[in-house]
Write a protein that holds these residues in place. Structure first.
Motif, PDB file in Angstrom:
ATOM      1  N   ARG A  75       0.829  -1.198   0.000  1.00  0.00           N
ATOM      2  CA  ARG A  75       0.000   0.000   0.000  1.00  0.00           C
ATOM      3  C   ARG A  75       0.873   1.261   0.000  1.00  0.00           C
ATOM      4  O   ARG A  75       0.595   2.218  -0.732  1.00  0.00           O
ATOM      5  CB  ARG A  75      -0.921   0.012   1.219  1.00  0.00           C
ATOM      6  N   PHE A  76       1.902   1.252   0.827  1.00  0.00           N
ATOM      7  CA  PHE A  76       2.815   2.389   0.854  1.00  0.00           C
ATOM      8  C   PHE A  76       3.567   2.513  -0.470  1.00  0.00           C
ATOM      9  O   PHE A  76       3.777   3.615  -0.987  1.00  0.00           O
ATOM     10  CB  PHE A  76       3.815   2.248   2.006  1.00  0.00           C
ATOM     11  N   PHE A  77       3.982   1.368  -1.002  1.00  0.00           N
ATOM     12  CA  PHE A  77       4.698   1.371  -2.279  1.00  0.00           C
ATOM     13  C   PHE A  77       3.844   2.015  -3.370  1.00  0.00           C
ATOM     14  O   PHE A  77       4.315   2.881  -4.116  1.00  0.00           O
ATOM     15  CB  PHE A  77       5.066  -0.066  -2.675  1.00  0.00           C
ATOM     16  N   ILE A  78       2.589   1.602  -3.472  1.00  0.00           N
ATOM     17  CA  ILE A  78       1.700   2.117  -4.519  1.00  0.00           C
ATOM     18  C   ILE A  78       1.456   3.618  -4.341  1.00  0.00           C
ATOM     19  O   ILE A  78       1.437   4.372  -5.317  1.00  0.00           O
ATOM     20  CB  ILE A  78       0.370   1.339  -4.527  1.00  0.00           C
ATOM     21  N   PHE A  79       1.265   4.072  -3.100  1.00  0.00           N
ATOM     22  CA  PHE A  79       1.032   5.495  -2.858  1.00  0.00           C
ATOM     23  C   PHE A  79       2.197   6.345  -3.378  1.00  0.00           C
ATOM     24  O   PHE A  79       1.990   7.330  -4.107  1.00  0.00           O
ATOM     25  CB  PHE A  79       0.825   5.765  -1.366  1.00  0.00           C
ATOM     26  N   PHE A  80       3.415   5.979  -3.005  1.00  0.00           N
ATOM     27  CA  PHE A  80       4.561   6.789  -3.412  1.00  0.00           C
ATOM     28  C   PHE A  80       4.857   6.653  -4.901  1.00  0.00           C
ATOM     29  O   PHE A  80       5.273   7.624  -5.556  1.00  0.00           O
ATOM     30  CB  PHE A  80       5.794   6.433  -2.571  1.00  0.00           C
ATOM     31  N   PHE A  81       4.638   5.462  -5.436  1.00  0.00           N
ATOM     32  CA  PHE A  81       4.792   5.275  -6.882  1.00  0.00           C
ATOM     33  C   PHE A  81       3.849   6.201  -7.648  1.00  0.00           C
ATOM     34  O   PHE A  81       4.256   6.876  -8.596  1.00  0.00           O
ATOM     35  CB  PHE A  81       4.537   3.798  -7.224  1.00  0.00           C
ATOM     36  N   LEU A  82       2.585   6.255  -7.236  1.00  0.00           N
ATOM     37  CA  LEU A  82       1.611   7.124  -7.909  1.00  0.00           C
ATOM     38  C   LEU A  82       1.971   8.594  -7.749  1.00  0.00           C
ATOM     39  O   LEU A  82       1.826   9.387  -8.686  1.00  0.00           O
ATOM     40  CB  LEU A  82       0.205   6.864  -7.363  1.00  0.00           C
ATOM     41  N   LEU A  83       2.449   8.971  -6.568  1.00  0.00           N
ATOM     42  CA  LEU A  83       2.881  10.359  -6.356  1.00  0.00           C
ATOM     43  C   LEU A  83       3.981  10.725  -7.347  1.00  0.00           C
ATOM     44  O   LEU A  83       3.944  11.796  -7.969  1.00  0.00           O
ATOM     45  CB  LEU A  83       3.388  10.524  -4.920  1.00  0.00           C
ATOM     46  N   GLY A  84       4.952   9.828  -7.510  1.00  0.00           N
ATOM     47  CA  GLY A  84       6.051  10.093  -8.433  1.00  0.00           C
ATOM     48  C   GLY A  84       5.605  10.166  -9.879  1.00  0.00           C
ATOM     49  O   GLY A  84       5.980  11.093 -10.613  1.00  0.00           O
ATOM     50  N   VAL A  85       4.797   9.211 -10.298  1.00  0.00           N
ATOM     51  CA  VAL A  85       4.364   9.153 -11.705  1.00  0.00           C
ATOM     52  C   VAL A  85       3.475  10.340 -12.064  1.00  0.00           C
ATOM     53  O   VAL A  85       3.658  10.984 -13.115  1.00  0.00           O
ATOM     54  CB  VAL A  85       3.617   7.831 -11.984  1.00  0.00           C
ATOM     55  N   ILE A  86       2.510  10.649 -11.226  1.00  0.00           N
ATOM     56  CA  ILE A  86       1.567  11.731 -11.522  1.00  0.00           C
ATOM     57  C   ILE A  86       2.286  13.070 -11.658  1.00  0.00           C
ATOM     58  O   ILE A  86       2.052  13.828 -12.614  1.00  0.00           O
ATOM     59  CB  ILE A  86       0.472  11.804 -10.436  1.00  0.00           C
ATOM     60  N   PHE A  87       3.187  13.369 -10.734  1.00  0.00           N
ATOM     61  CA  PHE A  87       3.850  14.675 -10.788  1.00  0.00           C
ATOM     62  C   PHE A  87       4.990  14.714 -11.796  1.00  0.00           C
ATOM     63  O   PHE A  87       5.391  15.796 -12.234  1.00  0.00           O
ATOM     64  CB  PHE A  87       4.296  15.111  -9.397  1.00  0.00           C
ATOM     65  N   THR A  88       5.506  13.552 -12.201  1.00  0.00           N
ATOM     66  CA  THR A  88       6.449  13.536 -13.323  1.00  0.00           C
ATOM     67  C   THR A  88       5.738  13.995 -14.583  1.00  0.00           C
ATOM     68  O   THR A  88       6.249  14.823 -15.345  1.00  0.00           O
ATOM     69  CB  THR A  88       7.034  12.129 -13.530  1.00  0.00           C
ATOM     70  N   GLY A  89       4.536  13.458 -14.808  1.00  0.00           N
ATOM     71  CA  GLY A  89       3.747  13.921 -15.949  1.00  0.00           C
ATOM     72  C   GLY A  89       3.348  15.379 -15.810  1.00  0.00           C
ATOM     73  O   GLY A  89       3.304  16.131 -16.794  1.00  0.00           O
ATOM     74  N   ALA A  90       3.075  15.812 -14.560  1.00  0.00           N
ATOM     75  CA  ALA A  90       2.633  17.193 -14.316  1.00  0.00           C
ATOM     76  C   ALA A  90       3.732  18.215 -14.586  1.00  0.00           C
ATOM     77  O   ALA A  90       3.425  19.405 -14.784  1.00  0.00           O
ATOM     78  CB  ALA A  90       2.126  17.335 -12.882  1.00  0.00           C
ATOM     79  N   LEU A  91       4.994  17.801 -14.588  1.00  0.00           N
ATOM     80  CA  LEU A  91       6.080  18.735 -14.923  1.00  0.00           C
ATOM     81  C   LEU A  91       5.848  19.374 -16.286  1.00  0.00           C
ATOM     82  O   LEU A  91       6.273  20.506 -16.539  1.00  0.00           O
ATOM     83  CB  LEU A  91       7.425  17.997 -14.929  1.00  0.00           C
ATOM     84  N   ALA A  92       5.152  18.641 -17.165  1.00  0.00           N
ATOM     85  CA  ALA A  92       4.941  19.114 -18.532  1.00  0.00           C
ATOM     86  C   ALA A  92       3.946  20.265 -18.616  1.00  0.00           C
ATOM     87  O   ALA A  92       3.906  20.968 -19.629  1.00  0.00           O
ATOM     88  CB  ALA A  92       4.461  17.958 -19.415  1.00  0.00           C
ATOM     89  N   ILE A  93       3.139  20.464 -17.569  1.00  0.00           N
ATOM     90  CA  ILE A  93       2.090  21.493 -17.658  1.00  0.00           C
ATOM     91  C   ILE A  93       2.431  22.742 -16.851  1.00  0.00           C
ATOM     92  O   ILE A  93       1.596  23.633 -16.704  1.00  0.00           O
ATOM     93  CB  ILE A  93       0.718  20.936 -17.204  1.00  0.00           C
ATOM     94  N   VAL A  94       3.643  22.823 -16.310  1.00  0.00           N
ATOM     95  CA  VAL A  94       4.048  24.025 -15.576  1.00  0.00           C
ATOM     96  C   VAL A  94       4.198  25.180 -16.564  1.00  0.00           C
ATOM     97  O   VAL A  94       4.928  25.070 -17.546  1.00  0.00           O
ATOM     98  CB  VAL A  94       5.380  23.792 -14.836  1.00  0.00           C
ATOM     99  N   PRO A  95       3.512  26.304 -16.328  1.00  0.00           N
ATOM    100  CA  PRO A  95       3.605  27.453 -17.246  1.00  0.00           C
ATOM    101  C   PRO A  95       5.036  27.976 -17.357  1.00  0.00           C
ATOM    102  O   PRO A  95       5.797  27.941 -16.382  1.00  0.00           O
ATOM    103  CB  PRO A  95       2.687  28.495 -16.603  1.00  0.00           C
ATOM    104  N   LYS A  96       5.403  28.448 -18.523  1.00  0.00           N
ATOM    105  CA  LYS A  96       6.747  28.969 -18.767  1.00  0.00           C
ATOM    106  C   LYS A  96       7.081  30.082 -17.790  1.00  0.00           C
ATOM    107  O   LYS A  96       6.274  30.968 -17.546  1.00  0.00           O
ATOM    108  CB  LYS A  96       6.861  29.489 -20.199  1.00  0.00           C
ATOM    109  N   GLY A  97       8.292  30.009 -17.252  1.00  0.00           N
ATOM    110  CA  GLY A  97       8.763  31.058 -16.358  1.00  0.00           C
ATOM    111  C   GLY A  97       8.475  30.820 -14.898  1.00  0.00           C
ATOM    112  O   GLY A  97       9.113  31.426 -14.034  1.00  0.00           O
ATOM    113  N   GLN A  98       7.538  29.931 -14.575  1.00  0.00           N
ATOM    114  CA  GLN A  98       7.189  29.684 -13.179  1.00  0.00           C
ATOM    115  C   GLN A  98       8.103  28.591 -12.601  1.00  0.00           C
ATOM    116  O   GLN A  98       7.674  27.471 -12.314  1.00  0.00           O
ATOM    117  CB  GLN A  98       5.714  29.318 -13.054  1.00  0.00           C
ATOM    118  N   TRP A  99       9.367  28.949 -12.435  1.00  0.00           N
ATOM    119  CA  TRP A  99      10.357  27.956 -12.008  1.00  0.00           C
ATOM    120  C   TRP A  99      10.100  27.478 -10.586  1.00  0.00           C
ATOM    121  O   TRP A  99      10.444  26.352 -10.221  1.00  0.00           O
ATOM    122  CB  TRP A  99      11.769  28.513 -12.146  1.00  0.00           C
TER     123      TRP A  99
END
Length: 415
Positions: A75-99
């Motif tokens: 259960r812990f493994f799946i939680f952290f795995f999902l946290l990593g995967v979801i926000f890895t994909g979310a890096l692509a939607i960060v608006p330009k300049g908002q470092w």
């Protein structure tokens, strides 16, 4: 080693998945992308790597102790795995300049990646037996390196097609990495199960803190474990620092205009290819020369690599540096993991791998911070790599105190 079981294959496949993150996000694409967001300050990424390491280091022992209870580890493994995967994909939607938002998402990906690895590493004791651990652990790193070439190669092609100075190519690379990581985790979730555990009891969380306190109090019963962790703290600092800071260091030393960044990324791809057979070789040679002996060899190789890195002045030197790093990287990480798995109490594997990650993550705070600080203080990035060498030397010296034969400590740790 013999034919791999279905469980061993499924465990190894997770390495194939998360290695794509390690390659694309930690080492290659994100440092360049961050430099595009915050021009000319790519070495500052070292500070943010340290922040992520502090957060996961604080969480590791507590989470690990709780996860030792039956049916909690996955259960812990799946939680952290999902946290990593979801926000890895979310890096692509960060608006330009908002470092700042980019850094926040990156820290969450790093927590997800490192957090899932606590439980993934501890699943090694549930996956195979002591006689096969060195080879299975080495196979995980080896196939992880070679498998990561595919998503990273696709990402490189996309970046090249879109343009090296265009955001879209890197953004698509983040999405490709997240999808790859997710797909290769499915067999792990389906086929790897927690075989060693503590039965669930009332007030599990408070009891977990009690167990954690007892482990510290009775540290003398686990002397070999903690001496090894002390050595690991030092030498893995250098390994993690080089993984995280290789691109920013090369970029700063050689200068952004003196070489083609795409060529540098190609060299990192070559490192993965070299690391594949070398990790397997380390696993096989450990049977003849012991895991400890091969760790000594790997640490020495890293010291040579640091000295050589100080003297690089041309793109061709990066090929040699990459070969040195690639030859030792997987072997050192794999044999550290398997040696440790063999000397800890298996029913408390999560708790002890929590300590393993604490020592590793707190070590990872020092190296990137040293490199960033030395660069800021001297104005010369080249000097920063020399600050890593003493950490390898200290790790080497402390490692002398642990036994070569893990069978000598098996009764000791199982008391």
């Amino acid at each position: 080693m013999g034919k791999l079981t279905k469980t061993e294959k499924s465990w190894i496949l997770y390495d194939c998945g998360n290695s794509a993150y390690s390659m694309s996000i930690t080492t290659a694409l994100l440092p360049i992308y961050f430099g595009m967001f915050k021009a000319g300050e790519s070495m500052d990424l070292g500070y943010f790597n340290s922040i992520a390491s502090i957060l996961i280091a604080v969480l590791s022992p507590v989470l690990g102790t709780i996860a030792d209870y039956k049916d909690k580890k996955k259960r812990f493994f799946i939680f952290f795995f999902l946290l990593g995967v979801i926000f890895t994909g979310a890096l692509a939607i960060v608006p330009k300049g908002q470092w700042q938002l980019l850094v926040f998402f990156y820290i969450l990906t790093a927590i997800g990646f490192a957090g899932s690895n606590i439980f993934y590493d501890s699943f090694l004791v549930d996956t195979t037996d002591n006689d096969r651990m060195d080879c299975v652990s080495s196979s995980g790193f080896a196939f992880g390196y070679i498998a990561s070439i595919i998503p990273f190669g696709i990402s490189l092609a996309v970046v090249w097609f879109m343009g090296l100075d265009k955001f879209l190519g890197y953004q698509l690379g983040f999405v490709i990495t997240a999808v790859w990581w997710g797909l290769f985790t499915i067999p792990m979730i389906k086929n790897v199960h927690q075989n060693h555990y503590i039965e669930t009891e009332p007030h599990a969380i408070s009891r977990s803190f009690t167990r954690l306190g007892k482990t510290f109090k009775n540290i003398s019963r686990h002397r070999t474990v903690f001496v090894f962790l002390f050595a690991y703290f030092f030498y893995i600092d250098g390994v993690g620092t080089i993984i995280k800071m290789a691109v920013p260091y090369s970029q700063s030393v050689l200068g952004g205009d003196s070489f083609d960044m795409f060529v540098l990324l190609g060299i990192l791809l070559v490192i993965q290819i070299i690391a594949f057979p070398c990790a397997l070789i380390y696993g096989k040679l450990a049977k003849k020369f012991t895991a400890k002996g091969m760790l000594f060899f790997g640490i020495f190789t890293y010291i040579v690599a640091c000295i050589f890195a100080y003297s690089i002045d041309a793109l061709s030197d990066i090929f040699i540096l990459g070969a040195l790093i690639g030859s030792a990287q997987g072997g050192v990480q794999a044999l550290s993991r398997s040696y440790y798995a063999k000397i800890i109490p298996k029913q408390n594997s999560n708790e002890f791998f929590g300590f393993y990650n604490v020592f590793g993550k707190f070590a990872a705070i020092i190296g990137p911070f040293i490199m960033s600080l030395v660069t800021d203080m001297t104005g010369v990035a080249r000097y920063s790599i020399l600050g890593i060498i003493p950490l390898f030397i200290l790790g080497f010296l402390v490692l002398l105190a642990v036994p070569k034969d893990t069978e000598k400590v098996s009764v000791f740790v199982e008391e």
